[in-house]
Design an enzyme around this catalytic site. Structure first.
Site, PDB file in Angstrom:
ATOM      1  CG  HIS A   1      -0.497   0.370   2.482  1.00  0.00           C
ATOM      2  ND1 HIS A   1      -0.202  -0.539   3.466  1.00  0.00           N
ATOM      3  CD2 HIS A   1      -0.239   1.585   3.014  1.00  0.00           C
ATOM      4  CE1 HIS A   1       0.218   0.102   4.532  1.00  0.00           C
ATOM      5  NE2 HIS A   1       0.204   1.399   4.291  1.00  0.00           N
TER       6      HIS A   1
ATOM      7  CG  ASP B   1      -0.233  -3.873   2.715  1.00  0.00           C
ATOM      8  OD1 ASP B   1       0.369  -3.424   1.718  1.00  0.00           O
ATOM      9  OD2 ASP B   1      -0.578  -3.179   3.694  1.00  0.00           O
TER      10      ASP B   1
ATOM     11  CB  SER C   1       2.654   1.855   6.391  1.00  0.00           C
ATOM     12  OG  SER C   1       1.374   1.680   6.858  1.00  0.00           O
ATOM     13  N   GLY C   2       4.872  -0.459   6.282  1.00  0.00           N
ATOM     14  CA  GLY C   2       5.976  -1.000   5.499  1.00  0.00           C
ATOM     15  C   GLY C   2       7.160  -1.379   6.362  1.00  0.00           C
TER      16      GLY C   2
END
Ligand code: ARG
Length: 469
Positions: A279, A324, A420-421
């Site tokens: 994402h 994801d 995120s990530g």
């Protein structure tokens, strides 16, 4: 929309008001200040004290002074012994046969459960041998490098680390180590049978030691070239919002969109590959628009690299957050050091039971809708079973097999927007494995709304198919 996806990169990590550590201390410090009341019958005791005081002079005073002088002398002596005659690290590569264990194919795979468990047992045995012995200076730790087959059973290659006064010689210490080892093999009940004639010990320098460990993964080094123990991070957690120290999370990277700054975290899994969330590239998947930086601050970065390739999981679904996961390849490799290092990828069979301690790190905000943090932060969270996470009052069936929940049911500590990530890592015998990728969550740190991570073990083969790792 209720759940965080790529387009609302802006809405998470909340920490409801709680008592901070320093506030707790204040409460404790204030307690002795309660008003003191004297009873009348306590007054005569003051007289008594005065009479006693005369008793000190002059012989007692002289003795007292003498004692002080003696204690100071001894202290200085001890300090000089341990500090001035400073200790130095000595490293050895040991190799030996173990005859009561049969070789298993998986011993060849360093991330396999079999290798990890056996190595752990051997390392525990080494500390049993060297910790309690008085003959050998200070044993720091050992680290199994390789388990190979042998017609007698298995062959072990292991790095041993000691600290000795710098005046000692590597050869003399080697003798002491060998003596201690042979003695304990005779007297101690050990789980493994070491074939004594096969035992060999070679002194190695710190560079060789680092190469032996650094060509591996998931190892954190201090600036003095000693692997950082797991405890150094646990102690530093304050409500899950403590700034990380240099070299503590050497695989952490920041993915930045040129002109727009930090967007996501990412994790170094080789000299060129970063693992991150799909994402993160929702807004822009053109590699030439992205850069990756390393180090514990975003500005200034320690190392900066351009991105040459972005691989997004073919089955990534933005609406359900399924699959994801993405890979980004750097145009030029980064060299590993004490502060830049790759994390280990877990074997696809690795399973973490609920309530396992794991760490999440990132430059994400620390309050809902807050700004990106310039300094890297860390939080200790616990894994939560998918059965619990899928409960009606939690995520009500939204957790698929490719997801992993971690955090606390009471909320308070969590990843948030901008994390995120980034990695969720697990420590196994001081070797760190990436088990999750920060993916989504409803707001941040809310009760019954833990963080949801991409379950890396589920994508182990996908990673291999794209990178060969
Ligand atoms: N989607 C968010 C991001 O892009 C990360 C969400 C993690 N949220 C959480 N509560 N753990 O940065």
């Amino acid at each position: 929309m209720m759940y965080a996806t790529a387009d609302n990169l802006t809405n998470e990590r909340a920490l409801p008001k709680t008592l901070h550590c320093h506030q707790l201390n204040e409460v404790r410090l204030l307690q002795p200040l309660r008003p003191v009341e004297f009873a009348e019958d306590e007054y005569p005791r003051i007289e008594y004290h005065r009479r006693q005081q005369q008793f000190w002079d002059p012989i007692r005073l002289a003795l007292f002074t003498l004692a002080i002088v003696a204690i100071t002398g001894i202290t200085i002596g001890i300090v000089t012994h341990f500090v001035v005659e400073d200790d130095k690290s000595f490293y050895y590569l040991a190799s030996f046969q173990v005859t009561n264990i049969k070789y298993k194919e998986n011993y060849g795979i360093r991330s396999s459960r079999e290798f990890i468990e056996r190595s752990h047992q051997i390392e525990r045995m080494m500390s049993r041998i060297f910790r309690r012995s008085s003959g050998v200076g200070r044993f720091i730790k050992s680290h199994v490098i390789k388990i190979s087959p042998d017609e007698q059973g298995i062959n072990i290659l292991i790095v041993l680390m000691f600290r000795y006064p710098s005046t000692d010689s590597a050869e003399r210490i080697k003798k002491k180590i060998e003596r201690t080892l042979y003695q304990s093999l005779k007297i101690k009940q050990l789980p493994l049978t070491i074939n004594i004639p096969s035992f060999s010990l070679t002194p190695i320098d710190s560079k060789k030691m680092r190469n032996l460990l650094n060509s591996r993964c998931g190892i954190r080094m201090s600036s003095s070239n000693i692997p950082l123990p797991a405890s150094s991070s646990t102690e530093r957690i304050v409500q899950g919002r403590e700034t990380a120290m240099e070299g503590e999370w050497p695989w952490q990277a920041s993915l930045q969109l040129i002109g727009a700054g930090h967007q996501c975290g990412a994790t170094l899994i080789s000299n060129t590959w970063l693992l991150t969330a799909a994402h993160c590239f929702w807004k822009n998947r053109d590699p030439s628009k992205w850069i990756a930086t390393f180090g514990t601050t975003i500005t200034p970065p320690l190392i900066k690299r351009s991105v040459g390739k972005i691989i997004i999981h073919e089955e990534y679904h933005r609406d359900s957050n399924e699959n994801d996961i993405a890979l980004a390849q750097l145009t030029t490799r980064v060299e590993f050091s004490n502060v830049v290092q790759r994390v280990c990828l877990p074997d696809s069979s690795m399973k973490l039971p609920p309530k396992t301690s794991v760490f999440v790190t990132g430059f994400g905000s620390i309050v809902d809708d807050g700004p990106t943090q310039n300094k890297l932060r860390q939080a200790r969270v616990e894994t939560i079973g998918s059965d619990v996470c899928n409960r009606k009052d939690v995520y009500d069936g939204l957790i698929t097999p490719g997801m992993l929940c971690a955090g606390f049911m009471e909320g308070k500590i969590d990843a948030c927007k901008g994390d995120s990530g980034g990695p969720l890592v697990y420590d196994n015998r001081d070797i760190w494995y990436i088990v999750g990728i920060v993916s989504w969550g409803q707001s941040c740190a809310l009760p019954n709304k833990p963080g949801v991570y991409t379950r890396v073990t589920k994508y182990r083969d996908w990673i291999t198919s794209k990178t060969g790792l």
